[in-house]
Scaffold this active site. Structure first.
Site, PDB file in Angstrom:
ATOM      1  CG  ASN A   9      -2.059  -1.043   1.010  1.00 35.82           C
ATOM      2  OD1 ASN A   9      -2.351  -1.474  -0.105  1.00 35.82           O
ATOM      3  ND2 ASN A   9      -2.673  -1.467   2.104  1.00 35.82           N
ATOM      4  NE  ARG A  20     -12.607  -2.599  -4.736  1.00 42.09           N
ATOM      5  CZ  ARG A  20     -13.757  -2.300  -5.314  1.00 42.09           C
ATOM      6  NH1 ARG A  20     -13.911  -1.118  -5.873  1.00 42.09           N
ATOM      7  NH2 ARG A  20     -14.745  -3.166  -5.339  1.00 42.09           N
ATOM      8  CB  CYS A  67     -15.576   0.677  -8.169  1.00 46.85           C
ATOM      9  SG  CYS A  67     -15.515   2.026  -7.000  1.00 46.85           S
ATOM     10  N   PRO A  88     -15.292   5.382  -2.015  1.00 45.27           N
ATOM     11  CG  PRO A  88     -13.519   5.877  -0.577  1.00 45.27           C
ATOM     12  CD  PRO A  88     -14.404   4.756  -1.026  1.00 45.27           C
ATOM     13  CB  VAL A  89     -14.558   6.344  -7.001  1.00 44.87           C
ATOM     14  CG1 VAL A  89     -14.117   6.963  -8.317  1.00 44.87           C
ATOM     15  CG2 VAL A  89     -13.863   5.009  -6.815  1.00 44.87           C
ATOM     16  CG  ASP A  90     -18.272   9.718  -3.758  1.00 43.61           C
ATOM     17  OD1 ASP A  90     -17.403   8.963  -3.282  1.00 43.61           O
ATOM     18  OD2 ASP A  90     -19.262  10.111  -3.117  1.00 43.61           O
ATOM     19  CG  ASP A 137      -6.116  -4.043   4.908  1.00 43.65           C
ATOM     20  OD1 ASP A 137      -7.283  -4.295   4.560  1.00 43.65           O
ATOM     21  OD2 ASP A 137      -5.344  -3.341   4.226  1.00 43.65           O
ATOM     22  CB  ILE A 196     -13.145   0.065   7.584  1.00 48.85           C
ATOM     23  CG1 ILE A 196     -12.460   0.510   8.891  1.00 48.85           C
ATOM     24  CG2 ILE A 196     -12.544   0.813   6.390  1.00 48.85           C
ATOM     25  CD1 ILE A 196     -12.542   1.982   9.204  1.00 48.85           C
TER      26      ILE A 196
END
EC number: 2.5.1.7
Length: 424
Positions: A23, A95, A119, A125-127, A311, A333
């Site tokens: 990440n 993603r 998605c 939260p792509v927006d 995670d 989450i």
């Protein structure tokens, strides 16, 4: 398709080298798009998601090669970039591809990025990415499954802005951070994610000439510069891989040193392991865990960093499944983050799902069976369960595991586990 065969019941001893964080590596590969100069990344893990990201940026025209002389080193040059596009064929399995949006827009003034596979705008939260980049002056439309982003006519740079996201978003924070480095003026990110991987990305950008303050806090300030230069940067150690091995040793018993592990990035998980009965000590560049007998069950609730990481939820649940007592695990989450539960029940775990809460009654022994991995962290939890189950456990669909763990079975075998990869 590969599967893992695990014969449970062996304690673990020795040392494991923790790999670079997936990440952190993924946004840092995208950060190379911000400069025409050479960027050298060290300690890059050999993961499927990393291979996909390299394929994605090579498709744009970036020169990206793994060093033949230095394992884990990737040399990148985005000078010859020819196509600021991330097509669906390369995006559908990962993603994190949305991380190309900010850097492409900042440096080239345009980007065409496919929506990540599966998605829906709003549910993930792509927006938030779109709103934030629009606040910096970008024109963005979503059509035919793509985000089409452009600077308005006559505008050559993004504009600094104050951005407050509706929720804490890790990839959103990373996208805005990268985009803001080349924007005109100052950008302030409120409600920013605080994950160590974001701090590592910020440190890399600073080496490239970016002006960033406050990373690691909820408020990050970025003063845009006209250009960034190349750098050499070492990817921070993977705290989730570290936590996964800590849970494996706590469950199976043993004495293991995790080289390169960062205890300061896993404080909540380590505290829970100590409360469970494990002895965890740490120093500069290592963590040691010693465990014997059954651990005591620990309840926890996942939250954004520095809270208990989502995670690590599945892996710690595997430990709770064989611990003394009853525990509750609350997932705040993500939805659908309990897909491993039905598979653990096949191994003999006593777990009930009640909405966002799992109630786990620890059992003395799990029994081996064939189980199926449903996602990355679920697959790791099933491996841990297999290490302590009697008889043989077969974990199928381990391509999920390969997305986020660098040679997990080889590392486990190196500390005494009876585990092998087989063709399904």
């Amino acid at each position: 398709m590969d599967k893992l065969r695990i014969k449970g019941g062996k304690s673990l001893a020795g040392s494991v080298d923790i790999s670079g964080a997936k990440n952190a590596a993924l946004p840092e590969l995208c950060a190379a798009l911000l400069t025409a100069e050479t960027v050298t990344l060290q300690n890059v893990p050999g993961l499927q998601d990393v291979a996909t990201m390299l394929k994605l940026i090579r498709n744009m025209g970036v020169e990206a090669e793994r060093s033949a002389h230095a394992p884990g080193t990737v040399i990148l040059n985005a000078g010859p970039l020819s196509s600021p596009e991330a097509p669906y064929e390369l995006v559908k399995t990962m993603r994190a591809s949305v991380l190309a949006l900010g850097p492409l827009l900042a440096r080239f003034g345009e980007a065409t990025v496919s929506l990540p596979g599966g998605c829906a705008i709003g549910s993930r939260p792509v927006d938030q990415h779109i709103k934030g980049l629009q606040a910096m002056g970008a024109d963005i439309i979503v059509e035919h499954g793509y985000m089409l982003a452009r600077l308005p006519k006559g505008q050559t740079r993004l504009k600094g802005a104050a951005i407050t996201t509706d929720m804490v978003t890790v990839t959103g924070t990373e996208n805005f951070l990268m985009a803001a480095t080349l924007a005109e003026g100052e950008t302030i990110l409120e409600n920013a994610a605080q994950e160590p991987e974001i701090g590592d990305l910020a440190e890399m950008l600073i080496k490239m000439g970016a002006k960033i303050e406050g990373h690691g806090s909820r408020r990050i300030r970025i003063q845009g510069v006209e250009r960034l230069h190349g750098c050499t940067h070492q990817v921070v150690a993977d705290r989730i891989e570290t936590g996964t091995f800590l849970c494996a040793v706590a469950a199976a018993g043993g004495d293991v040193v995790l080289n390169h592990g960062r205890a300061d990035h896993l404080e909540v998980v380590i505290e829970k392991l100590r409360e469970a009965g494990a002895t965890v000590t740490a120093g500069e560049g290592f963590i040691r865990i010693q465990a014997s007998g059954r651990m005591k069950a620990q309840s926890f609730r996942t939250t954004e960093y520095p809270g208990f990481p989502t995670d690590m939820q599945a892996q710690f649940m595997a430990l709770n499944a064989i611990a003394q007592g009853t525990s509750t695990v609350t997932e705040t989450i993500f939805e659908n983050r309990f897909m491993h539960v039905n598979e653990m029940v096949r191994l003999g775990a006593k777990i009930q799902i009640e909405g966002k809460v799992c109630v786990i009654n620890g059992v003395e022994q799990l029994s081996g069976a064939t189980v199926m991995a449903t996602d990355l962290r679920a697959s790791a939890s099933l491996v841990i369960a297999g290490l302590v189950a009697s008889g043989e456990t077969f974990v199928e669909r381990i391509y999920h595991l390969d997305r986020g763990y660098d040679q997990m079975e080889a590392k486990l075998r190196g500390i005494g586990a009876d585990i092998e990869r087989m063709k399904a």
